[in-house]
Each structure stands twice: as C-alpha cells, then as structure tokens.
Enzyme design. Sequence first.
Site, PDB file in Angstrom:
ATOM      1  N   PHE A  14     103.156 -25.571  42.983  1.00  0.00           N
ATOM      2  CA  PHE A  14     104.278 -26.499  42.574  1.00  0.00           C
ATOM      3  C   PHE A  14     104.244 -26.536  41.140  1.00  0.00           C
ATOM      4  O   PHE A  14     104.161 -27.531  40.649  1.00  0.00           O
ATOM      5  CB  PHE A  14     103.719 -27.972  43.420  1.00  0.00           C
ATOM      6  CG  PHE A  14     104.980 -28.953  43.233  1.00  0.00           C
ATOM      7  CD1 PHE A  14     105.883 -28.790  44.322  1.00  0.00           C
ATOM      8  CD2 PHE A  14     105.278 -29.901  42.670  1.00  0.00           C
ATOM      9  CE1 PHE A  14     106.916 -29.445  44.793  1.00  0.00           C
ATOM     10  CE2 PHE A  14     106.237 -30.645  42.574  1.00  0.00           C
ATOM     11  CZ  PHE A  14     106.987 -30.656  43.883  1.00  0.00           C
ATOM     12  N   ARG A  41      96.294 -26.441  43.603  1.00  0.00           N
ATOM     13  CA  ARG A  41      95.208 -26.232  43.537  1.00  0.00           C
ATOM     14  C   ARG A  41      94.547 -27.545  42.735  1.00  0.00           C
ATOM     15  O   ARG A  41      93.182 -27.784  43.013  1.00  0.00           O
ATOM     16  CB  ARG A  41      95.012 -25.080  42.443  1.00  0.00           C
ATOM     17  CG  ARG A  41      93.493 -24.575  41.915  1.00  0.00           C
ATOM     18  CD  ARG A  41      93.689 -23.412  41.368  1.00  0.00           C
ATOM     19  NE  ARG A  41      94.119 -22.201  42.100  1.00  0.00           N
ATOM     20  CZ  ARG A  41      94.326 -20.980  41.612  1.00  0.00           C
ATOM     21  NH1 ARG A  41      94.148 -20.891  40.246  1.00  0.00           N
ATOM     22  NH2 ARG A  41      94.557 -20.163  42.296  1.00  0.00           N
ATOM     23  N   LYS A  99     105.153 -10.610  42.640  1.00  0.00           N
ATOM     24  CA  LYS A  99     105.353  -9.105  42.724  1.00  0.00           C
ATOM     25  C   LYS A  99     104.103  -8.358  42.533  1.00  0.00           C
ATOM     26  O   LYS A  99     104.172  -7.361  43.022  1.00  0.00           O
ATOM     27  CB  LYS A  99     106.385  -8.898  41.413  1.00  0.00           C
ATOM     28  CG  LYS A  99     105.710  -8.728  39.987  1.00  0.00           C
ATOM     29  CD  LYS A  99     105.614 -10.256  39.572  1.00  0.00           C
ATOM     30  CE  LYS A  99     106.864 -10.823  38.996  1.00  0.00           C
ATOM     31  NZ  LYS A  99     106.582 -12.227  38.266  1.00  0.00           N
ATOM     32  N   ILE A 130     118.532 -12.250  39.972  1.00  0.00           N
ATOM     33  CA  ILE A 130     119.434 -11.335  40.039  1.00  0.00           C
ATOM     34  C   ILE A 130     119.258 -10.534  41.314  1.00  0.00           C
ATOM     35  O   ILE A 130     118.039  -9.855  41.687  1.00  0.00           O
ATOM     36  CB  ILE A 130     119.349 -10.194  38.881  1.00  0.00           C
ATOM     37  CG1 ILE A 130     119.403 -10.670  37.640  1.00  0.00           C
ATOM     38  CG2 ILE A 130     120.190  -8.934  39.013  1.00  0.00           C
ATOM     39  CD1 ILE A 130     118.886  -9.617  36.282  1.00  0.00           C
ATOM     40  N   GLU A 184     103.252 -16.020  28.928  1.00  0.00           N
ATOM     41  CA  GLU A 184     102.170 -16.807  29.312  1.00  0.00           C
ATOM     42  C   GLU A 184     101.015 -16.791  28.175  1.00  0.00           C
ATOM     43  O   GLU A 184     101.099 -16.433  27.085  1.00  0.00           O
ATOM     44  CB  GLU A 184     101.280 -16.006  30.243  1.00  0.00           C
ATOM     45  CG  GLU A 184     102.138 -15.975  31.755  1.00  0.00           C
ATOM     46  CD  GLU A 184     102.501 -17.265  32.464  1.00  0.00           C
ATOM     47  OE1 GLU A 184     101.411 -18.346  32.170  1.00  0.00           O
ATOM     48  OE2 GLU A 184     103.653 -17.449  33.134  1.00  0.00           O
ATOM     49  N   ASP A 195     103.845  -5.781  34.527  1.00  0.00           N
ATOM     50  CA  ASP A 195     104.682  -6.482  35.384  1.00  0.00           C
ATOM     51  C   ASP A 195     105.769  -5.646  35.503  1.00  0.00           C
ATOM     52  O   ASP A 195     106.202  -5.852  36.780  1.00  0.00           O
ATOM     53  CB  ASP A 195     105.164  -7.835  34.478  1.00  0.00           C
ATOM     54  CG  ASP A 195     106.108  -8.592  35.137  1.00  0.00           C
ATOM     55  OD1 ASP A 195     105.891  -9.279  36.072  1.00  0.00           O
ATOM     56  OD2 ASP A 195     107.220  -8.639  34.762  1.00  0.00           O
ATOM     57  N   LYS A 199     107.393  -4.292  39.437  1.00  0.00           N
ATOM     58  CA  LYS A 199     108.745  -4.394  39.978  1.00  0.00           C
ATOM     59  C   LYS A 199     109.284  -2.976  40.071  1.00  0.00           C
ATOM     60  O   LYS A 199     110.128  -2.972  41.121  1.00  0.00           O
ATOM     61  CB  LYS A 199     109.504  -5.130  38.768  1.00  0.00           C
ATOM     62  CG  LYS A 199     109.211  -6.554  38.747  1.00  0.00           C
ATOM     63  CD  LYS A 199     109.847  -7.346  37.586  1.00  0.00           C
ATOM     64  CE  LYS A 199     109.255  -8.710  37.301  1.00  0.00           C
ATOM     65  NZ  LYS A 199     109.825  -9.487  36.202  1.00  0.00           N
ATOM     66  N   GLY A 297     112.184 -18.432  34.968  1.00  0.00           N
ATOM     67  CA  GLY A 297     112.561 -19.592  34.679  1.00  0.00           C
ATOM     68  C   GLY A 297     112.450 -20.397  36.178  1.00  0.00           C
ATOM     69  O   GLY A 297     112.668 -19.695  37.204  1.00  0.00           O
TER      70      GLY A 297
END
Length: 415
Positions: A14, A41, A99, A130, A184, A195, A199, A297
């Site tokens: 959340f 958590r 991912k 997208i 981050e 990352d 993908k 986002g």
Amino acid sequence: MSSQTKLNIGLYGFGVVGASLYEVLTHTTTLNTRISKVCIRHAEKERSAPAALFTTDRNLILDDPDINVVVELTSDPVAAYYIVTTALRRGKAVVSANKKMIAEHLEELIDLQLQYKVPLLYEASCCASIPVIRNLEEYYDNDLLHSISGIVNGSTNYILTRIAEGRNTYEEALAAAQAAGFAEADPSLDVQGTDAANKMSIFLAHAYGVLAHPEKLLYTGIVNLHKADSIFAREKGYEIRLVAQARKLKDGKVAAFVLPQFVGNGNMLCEVKHEYNGVVIESSLADKQFFCGKGAGGFPTASAVLSDLSALRYEYRYEYKKLRYSDPSELSSDFYLRVCISFKSLIQVVHERFARVEEWSSSDTRCHITGIIHYSQLQESNWWKQPGVSLIVYPGGIVEHFLPVHIFEEEFVEV
C-alpha cells in the site's frame, strides 16, 4: 472468470501505487471489483483507507477462498515470488508489477500458469502506463518484428536530461531525482542498468519468444558516464540516453542489450525527456511505432494494473505465442557494435579489442575512441565497466557483417 464474475482482490503493498489503485477502484464502479484485504509490512503507518482493511499476515489473503485475484505491488522480489507462486498454485489470478521477480523467474511462472490454468498479468512491470507487453504479445508477429528499443527507466532518463541541459553534474542530477521521488534512496538498480535489463528480459519473451535471465544480457547503466561524454555528444549533435534494445538479425537470432546510446534529432527517443519512458517498435508492415508516457508514479502504474484487472474479467491471459506456437528465437553473440569508448588513460583500453578504430581524440582530462568492436569482446570481459571507462553506442550501432581490419594508425586528433 467471466465478465460477470466479481473480482475480490487481495492487495499486497500500500505504497504510492497501492494507495493510488485503492483510490481509483473506490471511485470506479464499472469494473465489479472490491479490495477485500490489504497486506502491509508496517501496521503503525497511517493509511488512506479503513484500518479494518489491513493485515500484516500475508497468508490471510492466500488462504481466503473468496479472494480470487491477488494484486502484488510490493518492492521485495523475494516476498513477491512467494506471494505470486503460492497464489497461482491455489488457483488465484494474479496481477504483479514486480519486474525483477518476473524477469528472474519467468520460465517457472509460465509453467505455473499452464499447470494451474490461471493467468498472471504484469503490464505494470514495464513502463507503467505504456501498454508495451500486450502489444508485443498480440499485434507483432515474430517474423515481422524487426526491433524494439526504448528508454524504460525514468530515473536515469531524468538524470541524463538534466545533465544534457547543462543544469547539473551527475551527483546533482541524482540528488534532484531523489528529491522529486523519481529515484530511490538506494538508486543502484536504476543507475547500474539492472532495472532496464529486467524489463528487456520480459520484452524478449513477448517479442521473440526468448527466455533470457537478465544476467544473460549485456547491460550497464550511467554511473561511469563522464561530463566530457555529454560535451562530446553535443559536439556530434547527439544527446545520451540509456537504451534497451533488441533487433532480429538476418540469421533469425536476436541481438539484445542495455547500454548508453547517442540519440539525435531524427530519433524519436531524443524527444523522451525527464522521467518519461518511450518505446519504438519497428516491423516490416507497420514501420516504426512510437509509445511514450510516464513510466513510473502512482496513478500511471495504477492505470496499468487497472487495465490488467479489466482484462481478467474477459478471461484474458498471455498465450506466449512466439514461445509456444512457433520456433522461438535465440540470443546472438555474433555481431558487432559501433561504439565510443571514453577513458582517462590509454592503459585502460587496449586498442586491439577493436575490429576497427575510426577516430581518436583526446584532451588533458579525457580520451575518446570511436570504432567497431565485436559483441563478444564486451560479453566476455568487464574492462569496459571499470571506473573511469564509459561506453556509448552510436545510432544504428548494430553491425551484422563486417570484415575486420586491424588498423590502429588512424590520425590522432588533439583537442
């Protein structure tokens, strides 16, 4: 699960995306959905939903026979693996945005979907809003799909945009990205290219039927780029982007990698700036198609989750057509790349690694070599990833056939 079936959702996570999804579903009545329980958590945190909705017991959702859909939006790939695999084994449909977990376990996850006859959808795992995965899965035949290339990490693109605009050093741009919430506190997965490699691993399965663990891909990030590289790019009429790229070669195999790349005004990716993502898909019939949007986002990612939930109501699932119904492609390591290697000392780069050197330049602080190098020279060693060395691919940098000519007496240009 039919269009009349109510989706009773068990939600894991959340944070920004989970809270956004809850808000959207609260005000969307047409989907016939309900969030029954949310696993978190940290129970002590204040939440924008009734306290009775939350639990810290992850098995409470998995054990509930009335919950028929699990939405996994955690940041922990280990926890995500347990949640997703357990849910599939218990016959629950799953939507995930993780991912890293998907890329590292995709073959097993495909087998579980087939064995237990339940879908796993993960559009939100790549480029958020997208719709790349479903387009690759549904609309592009393997034999007709030439290439896919994209800026798929918003954090690195934000950093590179600010550097290109001359506003920041790398350190300043990274701090700005963190302050804006695009990076981050520990940005290593983004800036080291991991990352984007995750993908690309997922894209390959749906584009070409290639199951490749991310570690099998050639990739790097932006941490080794030098401020002189941005100046060099501007002098050549380029900007630098971190690009994930796959191209089908003439022998039917696929070249795939994630590397910094020069992009010019004629490249659609040159217009993708700041935190935006952009993907160019090229096929023999449709030519080039360009997808652009916010790749991260709360609400952009929630929109992809919402699309997957809507698809579940119509019994949609990935068929992995290029993997299951045709001869899947293979990754290739037999091709060349036209690159620029930037470094501080000649000791760091051995010229003999190049099949051809096209241009040398140097200043008091930096040297650049442009030339053609075989993919295996990069795949089998890490000299080009060492601190102080950066590698940037030129536009159209994949060279399939090349007769090596070892010429190192090119003119040396003092800058």
